[in-house]
Scaffold this motif. Structure first.
Motif, PDB file in Angstrom:
ATOM      1  N   PRO A  73      -0.417  -2.754  -4.980  1.00 17.83           N
ATOM      2  CA  PRO A  73      -1.847  -3.034  -5.193  1.00 17.83           C
ATOM      3  C   PRO A  73      -2.812  -2.005  -4.634  1.00 17.83           C
ATOM      4  N   ALA A  74      -2.491  -1.348  -3.524  1.00 19.79           N
ATOM      5  CA  ALA A  74      -3.461  -0.441  -2.889  1.00 19.79           C
ATOM      6  C   ALA A  74      -2.902   0.982  -2.833  1.00 19.79           C
ATOM      7  N   ALA A  75      -3.752   1.953  -3.178  1.00 20.61           N
ATOM      8  CA  ALA A  75      -3.388   3.371  -3.111  1.00 20.61           C
ATOM      9  C   ALA A  75      -4.459   4.099  -2.322  1.00 20.61           C
ATOM     10  N   TYR A  76      -4.040   4.820  -1.294  1.00 18.05           N
ATOM     11  CA  TYR A  76      -4.980   5.521  -0.416  1.00 18.05           C
ATOM     12  C   TYR A  76      -4.766   7.032  -0.489  1.00 18.05           C
ATOM     13  N   GLY A  77      -5.863   7.756  -0.380  1.00 17.47           N
ATOM     14  CA  GLY A  77      -5.800   9.210  -0.301  1.00 17.47           C
ATOM     15  C   GLY A  77      -5.825   9.689   1.129  1.00 17.47           C
ATOM     16  N   SER A  78      -5.517   8.803   2.058  1.00 16.62           N
ATOM     17  CA  SER A  78      -5.541   9.118   3.482  1.00 16.62           C
ATOM     18  C   SER A  78      -4.478   8.292   4.191  1.00 16.62           C
ATOM     19  N   ALA A 127       0.838  -1.202   0.000  1.00 11.63           N
ATOM     20  CA  ALA A 127       0.000   0.000   0.000  1.00 11.63           C
ATOM     21  C   ALA A 127       0.872   1.251   0.000  1.00 11.63           C
ATOM     22  N   VAL A 128       0.320   2.322  -0.566  1.00 14.32           N
ATOM     23  CA  VAL A 128       0.951   3.631  -0.544  1.00 14.32           C
ATOM     24  C   VAL A 128      -0.137   4.660  -0.311  1.00 14.32           C
ATOM     25  N   ALA A 129       0.202   5.732   0.388  1.00 14.78           N
ATOM     26  CA  ALA A 129      -0.791   6.770   0.673  1.00 14.78           C
ATOM     27  C   ALA A 129      -0.202   8.148   0.450  1.00 14.78           C
ATOM     28  N   SER A 130      -1.073   9.041  -0.004  1.00 16.85           N
ATOM     29  CA  SER A 130      -0.746  10.450  -0.152  1.00 16.85           C
ATOM     30  C   SER A 130      -1.995  11.240   0.203  1.00 16.85           C
ATOM     31  N   ARG A 131      -1.811  12.493   0.584  1.00 18.41           N
ATOM     32  CA  ARG A 131      -2.984  13.341   0.828  1.00 18.41           C
ATOM     33  C   ARG A 131      -3.740  13.614  -0.469  1.00 18.41           C
ATOM     34  N   ALA A 132      -3.078  13.392  -1.595  1.00 20.50           N
ATOM     35  CA  ALA A 132      -3.723  13.526  -2.904  1.00 20.50           C
ATOM     36  C   ALA A 132      -3.870  12.122  -3.500  1.00 20.50           C
ATOM     37  N   THR A 133      -5.093  11.679  -3.670  1.00 18.37           N
ATOM     38  CA  THR A 133      -5.340  10.315  -4.153  1.00 18.37           C
ATOM     39  C   THR A 133      -4.665  10.057  -5.489  1.00 18.37           C
ATOM     40  N   GLY A 134      -4.661  11.055  -6.364  1.00 15.97           N
ATOM     41  CA  GLY A 134      -4.052  10.892  -7.676  1.00 15.97           C
ATOM     42  C   GLY A 134      -2.570  10.598  -7.596  1.00 15.97           C
ATOM     43  N   ARG A 135      -1.880  11.254  -6.672  1.00 14.76           N
ATOM     44  CA  ARG A 135      -0.447  10.994  -6.521  1.00 14.76           C
ATOM     45  C   ARG A 135      -0.222   9.571  -6.015  1.00 14.76           C
ATOM     46  N   ALA A 136      -1.057   9.136  -5.078  1.00 14.87           N
ATOM     47  CA  ALA A 136      -0.920   7.772  -4.559  1.00 14.87           C
ATOM     48  C   ALA A 136      -1.165   6.745  -5.662  1.00 14.87           C
ATOM     49  N   LYS A 137      -2.185   6.966  -6.479  1.00 22.12           N
ATOM     50  CA  LYS A 137      -2.486   6.025  -7.564  1.00 22.12           C
ATOM     51  C   LYS A 137      -1.359   5.982  -8.588  1.00 22.12           C
ATOM     52  N   GLY A 138      -0.809   7.151  -8.925  1.00 22.29           N
ATOM     53  CA  GLY A 138       0.295   7.187  -9.877  1.00 22.29           C
ATOM     54  C   GLY A 138       1.519   6.458  -9.350  1.00 22.29           C
ATOM     55  N   PHE A 139       1.843   6.670  -8.086  1.00 20.35           N
ATOM     56  CA  PHE A 139       2.970   5.996  -7.453  1.00 20.35           C
ATOM     57  C   PHE A 139       2.736   4.482  -7.455  1.00 20.35           C
ATOM     58  N   ALA A 140       1.534   4.073  -7.087  1.00 23.76           N
ATOM     59  CA  ALA A 140       1.203   2.641  -7.048  1.00 23.76           C
ATOM     60  C   ALA A 140       1.339   1.999  -8.420  1.00 23.76           C
ATOM     61  N   GLU A 141       0.898   2.691  -9.439  1.00 24.42           N
ATOM     62  CA  GLU A 141       1.003   2.160 -10.803  1.00 24.42           C
ATOM     63  C   GLU A 141       2.458   2.025 -11.232  1.00 24.42           C
ATOM     64  N   ARG A 142       3.269   3.018 -10.903  1.00 19.99           N
ATOM     65  CA  ARG A 142       4.680   2.965 -11.311  1.00 19.99           C
ATOM     66  C   ARG A 142       5.423   1.819 -10.645  1.00 19.99           C
ATOM     67  N   HIS A 143       5.034   1.458  -9.441  1.00 20.16           N
ATOM     68  CA  HIS A 143       5.789   0.469  -8.675  1.00 20.16           C
ATOM     69  C   HIS A 143       5.036  -0.843  -8.460  1.00 20.16           C
ATOM     70  N   LEU A 186      -4.325   3.962   5.342  1.00 18.31           N
ATOM     71  CA  LEU A 186      -3.222   3.027   5.133  1.00 18.31           C
ATOM     72  C   LEU A 186      -2.808   2.357   6.436  1.00 18.31           C
ATOM     73  N   VAL A 187      -2.642   3.119   7.503  1.00 17.27           N
ATOM     74  CA  VAL A 187      -2.165   2.504   8.750  1.00 17.27           C
ATOM     75  C   VAL A 187      -3.195   1.554   9.333  1.00 17.27           C
ATOM     76  N   ALA A 188      -4.453   1.691   8.926  1.00 16.78           N
ATOM     77  CA  ALA A 188      -5.499   0.786   9.401  1.00 16.78           C
ATOM     78  C   ALA A 188      -5.571  -0.505   8.584  1.00 16.78           C
ATOM     79  N   ALA A 189      -4.855  -0.567   7.473  1.00 16.97           N
ATOM     80  CA  ALA A 189      -4.932  -1.732   6.588  1.00 16.97           C
ATOM     81  C   ALA A 189      -4.369  -2.971   7.262  1.00 16.97           C
TER      82      ALA A 189
END
Length: 349
Positions: free
Chosen positions: A69-74, A50-66, A78-81
């Motif tokens: 499987p999971a991208a969070y905007g919070s 999992a990866v998280a950013s305050r901006a969901t789009g940044r998290a999704k882009g990071f997740a796709e590059r690497h 993530l810490v609750a996963a």
């Protein structure tokens, strides 16, 4: 006293690929997070879930590059996963305390990018919380996890340097105007980003300073531009450290003892060479390793995995007490030099 060696020790660093795999979550998607994840994926069996950013789009882009499987905007999500064992905090310095607390309070082992926090008071809160929860916690100061620094560690342990009276270490780098290191609201200036390296080396070798003298110079961007400090230990031994944003410097370090001198050419905090020279001249011994720069970040992740699997709450390679000692020294440098920074400010008075 030991005789001057005929050869240098070899690193005792275990292969990173042998470290037991854990499931990692990443808070933050900036420059260091990109390099950390890429290095760990190439050189270990660790899994990023999992990866998280305050901006969901940044998290999704990071997740796709690497391939995560999971991208969070919070960060909270993530810490609750349930599929995250370890949280790597790669946010800006001003968010280290908040993010480390989130991870630890959620029951996650935690690795926090250097420095552990903005100051020693914040760092102590992280250390106390990790201890209270019985969780692993460490500062991701990658230098101390490198094979080269295990060679340094063995040289220091051997006593071959004799009495170390002098430590010299510096780090200067030029940054373009848009870099966050020039933003006051991000606790900018060289101390946290660059100065951590020479200062942590000095406090590792000489211990907590008994006295600090320091001077600073402002940067036009409104942050501290450069700082020089002299640290004296209880026996009078001295370290001279310097860090600057105004220019690139050799970024070298020297540990000078009564019997030998250890020299680390720049950039001293990265993989590379070191030399050991006997006092008064003689045969110089050289240790060489590939200058792989941040490709070597995987060593710190592998150490975390080994420690967590062994039930250790911290790593002997960078104990939390050492992180606190460095930050206390940094606090004193700021006090003496008149440098203020924190959430929303980083200026030279």
């Amino acid at each position: 006293m030991p005789a001057f060696p005929s050869t240098l020790p070899t690193p005792r660093t275990p292969p990173s690929m042998d470290a037991p795999p854990l499931r990692w979550g990443v808070l933050g998607t900036g420059w260091i997070a990109e390099r950390f994840v890429a290095s760990v994926q190439r050189h270990t069996r660790q899994r990023f879930t999992a990866v998280a950013s305050r901006a969901t789009g940044r998290a999704k882009g990071f997740a796709e590059r690497h391939g995560i499987p999971a991208a969070y905007g919070s960060y909270e999500d993530l810490v609750a996963a349930s599929d995250v064992d370890v949280v790597y905090v790669a946010t800006e310095h001003t968010a280290h305390l908040v993010c480390a607390r989130l991870a630890l309070e959620a029951g996650k082992h935690t690795l926090v990018e250097k420095p552990l926090a903005l100051d020693a008071s914040e760092a102590a809160q992280i250390v106390e919380l990790a201890s209270a929860r019985g969780l692993f916690c460490a500062e991701a100061l990658w230098t101390f996890f490198l094979p080269k620094f295990d060679v340094v560690r063995q040289i220091l342990e051997s006593g071959v340097l004799g009495d170390i009276h002098t430590v010299l270490a510096e780090y200067g780098e030029h940054f373009t105007a848009e870099h966050r290191i020039l933003r006051p609201e991000s606790a900018g200036g060289p101390l946290l980003d660059l100065g951590t390296y020479p200062l942590s080396l000095a406090t590792w070798v000489l211990g907590a300073p008994a006295e600090i003298l320091a001077l600073g110079q402002p940067h036009p961007a409104g942050v501290n531009g450069q700082t020089a400090a002299v640290l004296r230990d209880a026996d009078g031994n001295q370290a001279v450290v310097h860090t600057t944003l105004f220019s690139d410097t050799p970024t070298s370090a020297t540990l000078a003892g009564t019997r030998a001198t250890l020299t680390l050419p720049g950039p001293f905090y990265q993989p590379g060479d070191l030399t050991l020279t006997p006092s008064g001249g003689g045969t110089t011994l050289t240790y060489t390793e590939p200058r792989t720069a941040h490709e070597a970040l995987h060593h710190e992740a592998a150490e975390v995995a080994r420690c967590v699997a062994a039930g250790q709450l911290e790593t002997p390679l960078r104990p939390l007490a050492d992180s606190l000692t460095t930050l206390r020294a940094m606090d004193e440098i700021r006090r003496v030099a008149g440098i203020r920074f924190g959430p929303g400010e980083a200026v030279l008075e």
